[in-house]
Scaffold this active site. Structure first.
Site, PDB file in Angstrom:
ATOM      1  N   LYS A  58      32.213  15.925  73.998  1.00 13.38           N
ATOM      2  CA  LYS A  58      32.227  16.635  75.277  1.00 13.38           C
ATOM      3  C   LYS A  58      33.669  16.926  75.692  1.00 13.38           C
ATOM      4  O   LYS A  58      34.604  16.435  75.065  1.00 13.38           O
ATOM      5  CB  LYS A  58      31.504  15.827  76.347  1.00 13.38           C
TER       6      LYS A  58
HETATM    7  C1  LIG Z   1      25.565  14.760  74.330  1.00 12.64           C
HETATM    8  C2  LIG Z   1      24.337  14.991  75.109  1.00 12.64           C
HETATM    9  C3  LIG Z   1      23.547  13.933  75.574  1.00 12.64           C
HETATM   10  C4  LIG Z   1      23.797  12.508  75.185  1.00 12.64           C
HETATM   11  O1  LIG Z   1      24.993  12.000  75.676  1.00 12.64           O
HETATM   12  P1  LIG Z   1      25.449  10.512  75.240  1.00 12.64           P
HETATM   13  O2  LIG Z   1      26.576  10.212  76.173  1.00 12.64           O
HETATM   14  O3  LIG Z   1      25.883  10.582  73.816  1.00 12.64           O
HETATM   15  O4  LIG Z   1      24.291   9.613  75.456  1.00 12.64           O
HETATM   16  C5  LIG Z   1      22.460  14.225  76.376  1.00 12.64           C
HETATM   17  N1  LIG Z   1      22.147  15.494  76.688  1.00 12.64           N
HETATM   18  C6  LIG Z   1      22.867  16.544  76.251  1.00 12.64           C
HETATM   19  C7  LIG Z   1      22.490  17.919  76.647  1.00 12.64           C
HETATM   20  C8  LIG Z   1      23.974  16.325  75.421  1.00 12.64           C
HETATM   21  O5  LIG Z   1      24.669  17.369  74.946  1.00 12.64           O
END
Ligand SMILES: *Cc1c(COP(=O)(O)O)cnc(C)c1O
Length: 383
Positions: A182
């Site tokens: 992210k």
């Molecule tokens: C990356 C992501 C998640 C999961 O996030 P984590 O912090 O790895 O649990 C959930 N929803 C979306 C849309 C994502 O892109």
């Protein structure tokens, strides 16, 4: 020839110093840095309350628990998302029900949500897919009068805006991710923001085994009151090491988004001249952080998606297949979560490719990506 990645986090000396100072302080688990990160994040995202968690998946789980979603309820979710969006409802015994998305943004719309609602729908999880803001207001106008809670999965959304405000600010519950994929990262980490104080208080207890006295409060007293464990809770805590990194990253968020948007504009200018390629752009209702910048490969383009991926790889460029479709994965394929056709989801998951975008991406490296997109035939093709 250097390798061009699809994403590299932007971490540096400031983050190293922040972690070192937490270690020197002796308080490394959830403590004062987590509290400070929560406060700073709530302010930045225009949220009333912020509760730090171990990741976004656990934040989504807590969101469903505090919203009262239970065994047998239905939760409408996009299939076109990372699988955690669909998995979270199953953690509380609910059934995720897949809604299709629109081609322009890759997001659910009021029409695709409406088509998936039933008498058993208790909540909807909308996603700012790849950081593209979802058009939330009409979805809330549909769901609120029916008593359906709208949860925003803004895992990818830090720094994106919807109608002039940060994404997530218009939902009663929003979940965020700080995974290195992210824009803003703490290694692993997440946050739940909410407009409701009672939901924030319950989520705060639930993430820490539902202890009546938080560990931070207990440790600040020499002799603390005996604690009570009010209900079955979880260990979804963030550490102060992560929160210290998060505070530094939050301070860099504006610069990170500006840089990503510059990179996206340079791609847009080049791709506009290429028949058969369609690049993601800002929707009318907001602006993207371009956490994932995807391009759809149409029939007029000389290569299909798999061929283009291999051609880019030959030049040392690591692109990625587009967003997955959860309804095709073993836990959901052929099951009760699929109620109707998902044609746009299937088209986008098959035909999109995520381009390299990261803060440190040099003009020269971006040029090498664009050169492949412009003249894929010049590069040896695969059979
Ligand atoms: C990356 C992501 C998640 C999961 O996030 P984590 O912090 O790895 O649990 C959930 N929803 C979306 C849309 C994502 O892109």
């Amino acid at each position: 020839m250097g390798r061009v990645n699809v994403m590299i986090p932007w971490l540096g000396d400031e983050e190293i110093e922040a972690v070192a100072s937490v270690i020197r302080s002796g308080w490394v688990a959830q403590g004062p840095r987590v509290a400070a990160f929560e406060e700073a994040f709530a302010t930045a995202m225009d949220a009333a309350h912020a509760v730090a968690t171990s990741n976004c998946t656990t934040a989504l789980h807590l969101a469903l628990v505090v919203a009262g979603v239970e065994q047998g309820d239905e939760v409408v979710v996009p299939s076109f998302s990372f699988i955690a969006t669909a998995n979270a409802p199953t953690y509380v015994g609910a059934i995720p029900v897949f809604a299709d998305v629109e081609a322009a943004t890759g997001n659910v719309t009021v029409e695709t949500i409406a088509a998936a609602l039933t008498d058993r729908t208790r909540a909807v999880i909308v996603v700012d897919q790849g950081g593209t803001p979802v058009d939330l207001d009409p979805i809330r106008a549909l769901c609120d009068p029916r008593g359906i809670t709208v949860i925003e999965d803004a895992a990818c959304g830090a720094g994106s805006r919807y109608k002039g405000r940060p994404v997530g600010a218009g939902a009663e519950l929003t979940a965020w991710s700080f995974h290195p994929r992210k824009v803003l990262t703490t290694g692993e980490g997440g946050m739940l923001t909410t407009s409701r104080p009672e939901w924030a208080a319950r989520a705060r207890r639930l993430r820490e085994h539902s202890m009546s006295v938080s560990a931070a409060d207990r440790h600040s007293e020499l002799v603390s009151a005996p604690e009570v464990y009010e209900e079955v809770g979880f260990n979804y805590r963030m550490t102060d090491l992560q929160a210290a990194v998060g505070i530094v990253q939050l301070g860099k968020l504006r610069a990170m988004v500006e840089r990503r948007r510059e990179i996206a504009s340079a791609y847009a200018a080049a791709i506009a001249t290429i028949p058969g390629l369609r690049l993601l752009t800002d929707p009318a209702h907001g602006t993207c952080n371009f956490q994932s910048l995807w391009v759809e490969i149409g029939d007029e383009y000389p290569l299909n998606r798999e061929e283009l991926l291999l051609t880019l790889a030959d030049e040392g460029i690591s692109a990625r297949r587009g967003i997955m479709a959860a309804h095709r994965q073993p836990p959901y394929a052929g099951g009760p979560s699929i109620r109707g056709a998902l044609p746009v989801t299937e088209r986008l998951t098959e035909r999109t490719l995520i381009l390299p975008v990261y803060h440190q991406l040099s003009e020269e490296d971006q040029r090498s990506v664009i050169d492949v997109l412009l003249a894929p035939a010049a590069v040896p093709a695969h059979g």
